[in-house]
Design a protein around this motif. Structure first.
Motif, PDB file in Angstrom:
ATOM      1  N   LEU A   1       0.819  -1.202   0.000  1.00  0.00           N
ATOM      2  CA  LEU A   1       0.000   0.000   0.000  1.00  0.00           C
ATOM      3  C   LEU A   1       0.863   1.266   0.000  1.00  0.00           C
ATOM      4  N   ALA A   2       2.037   1.198   0.596  1.00  0.00           N
ATOM      5  CA  ALA A   2       2.923   2.367   0.591  1.00  0.00           C
ATOM      6  C   ALA A   2       3.287   2.764  -0.838  1.00  0.00           C
ATOM      7  N   GLU A   3       3.472   1.778  -1.701  1.00  0.00           N
ATOM      8  CA  GLU A   3       3.778   2.089  -3.099  1.00  0.00           C
ATOM      9  C   GLU A   3       2.568   2.690  -3.813  1.00  0.00           C
ATOM     10  N   VAL A   4       1.374   2.201  -3.482  1.00  0.00           N
ATOM     11  CA  VAL A   4       0.164   2.769  -4.089  1.00  0.00           C
ATOM     12  C   VAL A   4       0.043   4.241  -3.717  1.00  0.00           C
ATOM     13  N   ARG A   5       0.324   4.572  -2.441  1.00  0.00           N
ATOM     14  CA  ARG A   5       0.271   5.980  -2.020  1.00  0.00           C
ATOM     15  C   ARG A   5       1.283   6.816  -2.796  1.00  0.00           C
ATOM     16  N   GLU A   6       2.465   6.276  -3.020  1.00  0.00           N
ATOM     17  CA  GLU A   6       3.485   7.015  -3.782  1.00  0.00           C
ATOM     18  C   GLU A   6       3.037   7.246  -5.227  1.00  0.00           C
ATOM     19  N   ILE A   7       2.353   6.264  -5.811  1.00  0.00           N
ATOM     20  CA  ILE A   7       1.868   6.416  -7.187  1.00  0.00           C
ATOM     21  C   ILE A   7       0.794   7.496  -7.250  1.00  0.00           C
ATOM     22  N   VAL A   8      -0.124   7.536  -6.252  1.00  0.00           N
ATOM     23  CA  VAL A   8      -1.154   8.571  -6.241  1.00  0.00           C
ATOM     24  C   VAL A   8      -0.503   9.946  -6.112  1.00  0.00           C
ATOM     25  N   ASP A   9       0.482  10.077  -5.236  1.00  0.00           N
ATOM     26  CA  ASP A   9       1.205  11.346  -5.116  1.00  0.00           C
ATOM     27  C   ASP A   9       1.838  11.744  -6.449  1.00  0.00           C
ATOM     28  N   LEU A  10       2.447  10.776  -7.125  1.00  0.00           N
ATOM     29  CA  LEU A  10       3.093  11.047  -8.404  1.00  0.00           C
ATOM     30  C   LEU A  10       2.079  11.519  -9.437  1.00  0.00           C
ATOM     31  N   LEU A  11       0.911  10.887  -9.481  1.00  0.00           N
ATOM     32  CA  LEU A  11      -0.106  11.257 -10.461  1.00  0.00           C
ATOM     33  C   LEU A  11      -0.594  12.679 -10.240  1.00  0.00           C
TER      34      LEU A  11
ATOM     35  N   VAL B   1      -5.569   8.491 -17.756  1.00  0.00           N
ATOM     36  CA  VAL B   1      -4.956   8.242 -19.063  1.00  0.00           C
ATOM     37  C   VAL B   1      -4.407   9.535 -19.644  1.00  0.00           C
ATOM     38  N   ARG B   2      -5.168  10.623 -19.578  1.00  0.00           N
ATOM     39  CA  ARG B   2      -4.684  11.895 -20.127  1.00  0.00           C
ATOM     40  C   ARG B   2      -3.436  12.371 -19.394  1.00  0.00           C
ATOM     41  N   THR B   3      -3.422  12.193 -18.079  1.00  0.00           N
ATOM     42  CA  THR B   3      -2.257  12.621 -17.295  1.00  0.00           C
ATOM     43  C   THR B   3      -1.011  11.833 -17.671  1.00  0.00           C
ATOM     44  N   THR B   4      -1.144  10.517 -17.781  1.00  0.00           N
ATOM     45  CA  THR B   4       0.027   9.692 -18.103  1.00  0.00           C
ATOM     46  C   THR B   4       0.490   9.908 -19.541  1.00  0.00           C
ATOM     47  N   GLU B   5      -0.435  10.067 -20.463  1.00  0.00           N
ATOM     48  CA  GLU B   5      -0.043  10.336 -21.854  1.00  0.00           C
ATOM     49  C   GLU B   5       0.740  11.638 -21.947  1.00  0.00           C
ATOM     50  N   LYS B   6       0.289  12.628 -21.206  1.00  0.00           N
ATOM     51  CA  LYS B   6       0.992  13.911 -21.196  1.00  0.00           C
ATOM     52  C   LYS B   6       2.387  13.769 -20.581  1.00  0.00           C
ATOM     53  N   ALA B   7       2.464  13.059 -19.460  1.00  0.00           N
ATOM     54  CA  ALA B   7       3.750  12.907 -18.769  1.00  0.00           C
ATOM     55  C   ALA B   7       4.752  12.115 -19.586  1.00  0.00           C
ATOM     56  N   LEU B   8       4.265  11.164 -20.390  1.00  0.00           N
ATOM     57  CA  LEU B   8       5.159  10.285 -21.147  1.00  0.00           C
ATOM     58  C   LEU B   8       5.383  10.751 -22.571  1.00  0.00           C
ATOM     59  N   HIS B   9       4.817  11.892 -22.937  1.00  0.00           N
ATOM     60  CA  HIS B   9       4.957  12.376 -24.317  1.00  0.00           C
ATOM     61  C   HIS B   9       6.425  12.683 -24.605  1.00  0.00           C
ATOM     62  N   PRO B  10       6.936  12.280 -25.790  1.00  0.00           N
ATOM     63  CA  PRO B  10       8.352  12.512 -26.120  1.00  0.00           C
ATOM     64  C   PRO B  10       8.762  13.971 -26.067  1.00  0.00           C
ATOM     65  N   ALA B  11       7.803  14.869 -26.234  1.00  0.00           N
ATOM     66  CA  ALA B  11       8.144  16.294 -26.222  1.00  0.00           C
ATOM     67  C   ALA B  11       8.512  16.784 -24.831  1.00  0.00           C
TER      68      ALA B  11
ATOM     69  N   ALA C   1      10.231  16.257 -20.861  1.00  0.00           N
ATOM     70  CA  ALA C   1      11.438  15.655 -20.280  1.00  0.00           C
ATOM     71  C   ALA C   1      11.168  14.191 -19.951  1.00  0.00           C
ATOM     72  N   HIS C   2      12.179  13.359 -20.125  1.00  0.00           N
ATOM     73  CA  HIS C   2      12.008  11.934 -19.874  1.00  0.00           C
ATOM     74  C   HIS C   2      11.751  11.680 -18.394  1.00  0.00           C
ATOM     75  N   LEU C   3      10.713  10.921 -18.110  1.00  0.00           N
ATOM     76  CA  LEU C   3      10.355  10.595 -16.735  1.00  0.00           C
ATOM     77  C   LEU C   3      11.228   9.449 -16.238  1.00  0.00           C
ATOM     78  N   THR C   4      11.908   9.661 -15.112  1.00  0.00           N
ATOM     79  CA  THR C   4      12.820   8.643 -14.584  1.00  0.00           C
ATOM     80  C   THR C   4      12.352   8.131 -13.221  1.00  0.00           C
ATOM     81  N   ASP C   5      11.066   8.221 -12.963  1.00  0.00           N
ATOM     82  CA  ASP C   5      10.504   7.743 -11.710  1.00  0.00           C
ATOM     83  C   ASP C   5      10.510   6.213 -11.686  1.00  0.00           C
ATOM     84  N   PRO C   6      10.645   5.569 -10.513  1.00  0.00           N
ATOM     85  CA  PRO C   6      10.613   4.095 -10.467  1.00  0.00           C
ATOM     86  C   PRO C   6       9.280   3.501 -10.928  1.00  0.00           C
ATOM     87  N   TYR C   7       8.254   4.322 -11.027  1.00  0.00           N
ATOM     88  CA  TYR C   7       6.951   3.827 -11.463  1.00  0.00           C
ATOM     89  C   TYR C   7       6.664   4.145 -12.932  1.00  0.00           C
ATOM     90  N   THR C   8       7.702   4.520 -13.676  1.00  0.00           N
ATOM     91  CA  THR C   8       7.495   4.863 -15.084  1.00  0.00           C
ATOM     92  C   THR C   8       6.866   3.708 -15.852  1.00  0.00           C
TER      93      THR C   8
END
Length: 435
Positions: free
Chosen positions: A149-159, A217-227, A229-236
């Motif tokens: 659950l600690a990882e789930v909380r970190e993912i929600v914070d990241l989102l 989905v919109r948030t992740t598509e935006k974060a992962l768009h090549p335009a 900066a490359h996301l280097t989070d452990p949850y990429t």
């Protein structure tokens, strides 16, 4: 007795058009080849290539039914199903019942008069369905089991951070999940109970869930768009999986559930063991899969097929667990044995040839001039490279790449020679017998 068998790969839409043909040296058809089944399962029993050797029986199920003493001996049936699995697209989220739950569910649905082939049927037999997968492709991608659950909380914070519209994880759309997580911290609720609540809310669906899936989905598509900066989070990789799943199953609540699960990348030769209750989905890759000979699947999303939410919630194991890697129980020159603690099956990888024996700690399967392996009953062998001869107590056979053979239990210990690689499926150790 050695009986040559074959089958036609199942053409499920998620299958690869080329991976199985390339592995086994068989023709491509232009259609998906998702799973090659080797066994006696009634859904696709293996064909017998020389029926004269089996009293005229043309498939493995018919032969076992007509002459079980010869075919499977005291086992009475074939307890496992061996598959070559090639996923080009994600499979459904799913889990399998315990033996006790399968027996109860099968009897209950029989009493209710639900036809065995009805789409809404959960239990098509009275068996459990643990399984293992051994990667053959350089990487094999999967989801399996609930993450802490600690990882789930970190993912929600990241989102929330990636969304950029809030500075704390209390954003309206994530509210139901955030409140469940925060309440659990306040009252000390076990992780498994919190995850049960979250999954139940997601699978029940509704406008809030639909809105959350869309925004995620919109948030992740935006974060992962090549335009950007490359996301280097452990949850990429977990976020990349959100985009992948939405391409195949847009709007499905399983897209969010994927973030609650361990995201795994196997290297070639690594294996997972998925016992009863473990929620999982294979995403992409080629592997050898071995399971109990059951067809009991409780789906949890990423599929147009029936999802029985209430039954799934009863079957799932919500307790977070480490990634269920299955290490070889025995490693000697030329032999790796994957043996989970179930009586239904074990899987041996045999590598024979004249090459220099490699150190086992290198992670590369070793090679030996000959290898001996004693199955605990009837066995099925498939050659995935080269050509290998197999000799038993009274017979022998040579199989080349792409060929497979059924071995009756009276052959006893098998000796492998030649120059190639074979996987052998057999029953598990008697010590693992279930009540």
């Amino acid at each position: 007795m050695f009986v040559s068998i074959a089958n036609t790969p199942r053409d499920y839409a998620w299958g690869s058009t080329s991976a199985i043909p390339r592995l086994l040296g068989t023709p491509e058809t232009g259609e998906p080849q998702a799973e090659l089944w080797l066994g006696a399962h009634p859904g696709s029993p293996s064909r017998i290539l020389d029926p004269a050797r089996t009293g005229g029986a043309t498939d493995l199920a018919a032969w076992i039914a007509s002459d079980p003493a010869t075919a499977v001996g005291e086992k009475g049936s074939l307890s496992f199903l061996l598959k070559i699995l090639a996923a080009a697209h994600p499979l459904s989220l799913q889990a399998h019942p315990t033996l006790e739950r399968a027996r109860e569910g099968f009897a209950r649905e029989n009493a209710a008069g639900i036809p065995i082939d009805a789409p809404e049927r959960n239990y098509r037999d009275a068996l459990h369905k643990p399984e293992i997968i051994v990667a053959l492709s350089p990487t094999y991608e999967a989801l399996c089991g609930f993450r802490p659950l600690a990882e789930v909380r970190e993912i929600v914070d990241l989102l929330v951070m990636l969304d950029g519209s809030q500075v704390a994880p209390r954003w309206e759309l994530y509210g139901p999940i955030v409140h469940l997580l925060e309440d659990s911290e306040t009252v000390g609720e076990p992780d498994g109970e919190v995850l049960r609540s979250v999954v139940s809310w997601l699978l029940e669906g509704g406008p809030e869930v639909d809105a959350l899936v869309g925004h995620l989905v919109r948030t992740t598509e935006k974060a992962l768009h090549p335009a950007h900066a490359h996301l280097t989070d452990p949850y990429t990789k977990s976020l990349e999986t959100v985009v992948l799943l939405n391409e195949q199953y847009p709007g499905d609540p399983g897209i969010i559930i994927s973030l609650l699960l361990n995201r795994v990348t196997l290297s070639a030769g690594e294996a997972l063991y998925l016992p009863a209750g473990n929620i999982h989905a294979y995403l992409r890759g080629l592997g050898v899969e071995l399971m109990s000979a059951s067809d009991n699947v409780l789906r949890g999303g990423l599929t147009p097929k029936h999802v029985d939410v209430a039954e799934l919630l009863e079957v799932l194991d919500f307790d977070p667990l480490p990634v269920p890697y299955l290490r070889p129980e025995r490693q000697v020159d030329g032999l790796q044995l994957f043996a989970p603690d179930v009586p239904d099956f074990e899987l041996a990888r045999i590598d024979v040839g004249d090459a220099e024996v490699l150190p086992l700690e290198s992670g590369v399967p070793s090679v030996a001039p000959t290898v001996a392996f004693a199955p605990q009953g009837p066995a099925i062998a498939i050659c995935i490279g080269g050509s290998v001869s197999i000799a038993g107590a009274s017979g022998s056979v040579t199989i080349a790449r792409g060929e497979s053979v059924f071995v009756t239990p009276d052959e006893g210990e098998l000796v492998f020679a030649g120059d190639g690689t074979v996987f052998v499926a057999a029953p598990g150790a008697p010590a693992n017998e279930l009540p």
